[in-house]
Design an enzyme around this catalytic site. Structure first.
Site, PDB file in Angstrom:
ATOM      1  N   ARG A 166      86.143  30.573  39.451  1.00  0.00           N
ATOM      2  CA  ARG A 166      87.320  29.790  39.039  1.00  0.00           C
ATOM      3  C   ARG A 166      86.993  28.863  37.873  1.00  0.00           C
ATOM      4  O   ARG A 166      87.449  27.728  37.827  1.00  0.00           O
ATOM      5  CB  ARG A 166      87.896  28.973  40.213  1.00  0.00           C
ATOM      6  N   SER A 250      96.404  26.913  45.518  1.00  0.00           N
ATOM      7  CA  SER A 250      95.379  26.146  46.232  1.00  0.00           C
ATOM      8  C   SER A 250      95.061  24.891  45.424  1.00  0.00           C
ATOM      9  O   SER A 250      94.536  24.986  44.310  1.00  0.00           O
ATOM     10  CB  SER A 250      94.115  26.980  46.425  1.00  0.00           C
ATOM     11  N   GLU A 371      91.906  21.977  41.816  1.00  0.00           N
ATOM     12  CA  GLU A 371      91.869  23.180  41.009  1.00  0.00           C
ATOM     13  C   GLU A 371      92.808  23.094  39.808  1.00  0.00           C
ATOM     14  O   GLU A 371      92.462  23.550  38.726  1.00  0.00           O
ATOM     15  CB  GLU A 371      92.208  24.398  41.881  1.00  0.00           C
TER      16      GLU A 371
END
Length: 379
Positions: A166, A250, A371
């Site tokens: 990520r 998320s 995130e």
């Protein structure tokens, strides 16, 4: 210049929060994007480049910046030197899931497990999006970039982006700046031509997610349908009638931590060994090689990804949790998604994020990192 009347970013982000920018510019072609970005950067303006707004958490105050919204779309098949592989170039503003749907219909494998992820193609490599064992890094061949400092346009291999879990050199993590300040104009992928009939599924994690035997056959369309249904059951597919989808996906990134830290967590906490960690072997030095100096031994710990959703629920913050009177709450379907239950302000979401982050840190010593990109708001 394709400037439009500024609108609240609450209308352009999936979290449905965000103030009004000073200027809003929407570009619909590659050349237009290049001209606009060069002009705005050269003028010294603070610029926010916006794709689908699905990985963005923006404060409520009006913003002293210019938003450039990339809406350039298009898919082109280009030549591939590898038999059985089709190389596809996609414009940055193309909707990611529309691209995935196109690949499935064309019988091209490699991104079907990434169905239903919101956002644009240009944003996908920045985050190195992934799900069910597939990640952008596995199929991305190259990107076309425009550099913020020079305005130069270059085509660079995927390997230059530092793609990891990520992350990439283009991503500004919370509390930091991106290693490289550049914007993706297009992305090129190498996809396997497998057709539309059932085939064997590559990737153990995807087979496990689909509950398939190693030798099972399934079509790309069936994989896509299953992934979409699974994501929808978690509130991770955009649905205007479902407040659980008014989120940035998320909110907290699953942590990757060393094995020594994993041992401090309850055994019930799900964890997955991360690939690519080198094993250090003992080395015997012969007398003819020994020069009287022994180099220090460097021990490389294995790394594990742990489930932040499990950690959140284990400290008593359950799905659907919200403060009395607050319009922000955890998704009723997934403990990692902070959702706007209708009319929430950014500060309500930030208050919830700070509370959850603090509870997990106090209990386990793990400081979860957000995130999405945060603009004009702190947690």
């Amino acid at each position: 210049m394709p400037e439009v009347t500024p609108r609240p970013l609450a209308e352009l982000t999936t979290l449905r929060v965000g103030g009004i920018p000073r200027r809003l510019i929407e570009v619909t072609s590659r050349d237009e994007a290049i001209d606009v970005l060069r002009d705005t950067w050269n003028s010294g303006e603070d610029v926010l480049v916006l794709g689908g707004g699905s990985n963005l958490f923006v404060g409520d105050d009006d913003l002293e910046l210019t938003v450039v919204r990339l809406r350039n779309e298009g898919i082109a098949v280009v030549g591939s030197p590898t038999p059985g592989v089709v190389r596809v170039r996609v414009e940055a503003g193309h909707e990611w899931d529309a691209f995935v749907a196109w690949t499935v219909q064309a019988g091209l494998a490699g991104v079907e497990a990434l169905s239903g992820i919101p956002g644009t193609v240009g944003a996908a490599p920045v985050q190195n999006i992934g799900a069910y064992g597939q990640e952008v890094v596995q199929t991305l061949h190259e990107v076309e970039l425009i550099d913020a400092a020079t305005g130069d346009v270059t085509t660079e291999p995927a390997a230059s982006l530092g793609l990891g879990f990520r992350t990439s050199v283009l991503k500004a993590h919370y509390g930091s700046v991106a290693e490289r300040d550049a914007v993706i104009l297009s992305a090129t992928f190498d996809l396997r031509a497998v057709g539309t009939e059932p085939v064997a599924v590559a990737g153990e994690q995807l087979r496990q997610a689909l509950q398939l035997a190693d030798d099972a056959l399934i079509s790309l369309a069936e994989i896509r349908d299953t992934v979409l249904a699974t994501r929808a059951s978690k509130g991770m597919v955009l649905n205007p009638d479902d407040p659980d989808t008014y989120s940035a996906g998320s909110f907290f990134q699953n942590a990757v931590v060393p094995e020594s830290f994993v041992r401090t967590l309850p055994s019930e906490c799900p964890r997955w060994l991360m690939p690519g960690v080198a094993e250090v072997a003992d080395r015997v030095i012969g007398l003819d090689e020994y020069d009287g100096v022994l180099q220090p031994v460097i021990h490389t710990e294995r790394l594990f990804k742990v489930s932040n959703a499990w950690l959140i629920e284990s400290v008593g913050v359950k799905r659907g949790f919200r403060f009395p009177g607050s319009r922000a709450g955890l998704s009723t379907k997934h403990a990692l998604a902070l959702t706007n239950r209708g009319g929430a302000r950014a500060e309500e979401l930030a208050e919830l994020a700070r509370y959850i982050r603090g509870r997990v840190h106090s209990e386990y010593g793990l400081l979860m990192e957000p995130e999405p990109i945060l603009v004009g708001v702190e947690i």
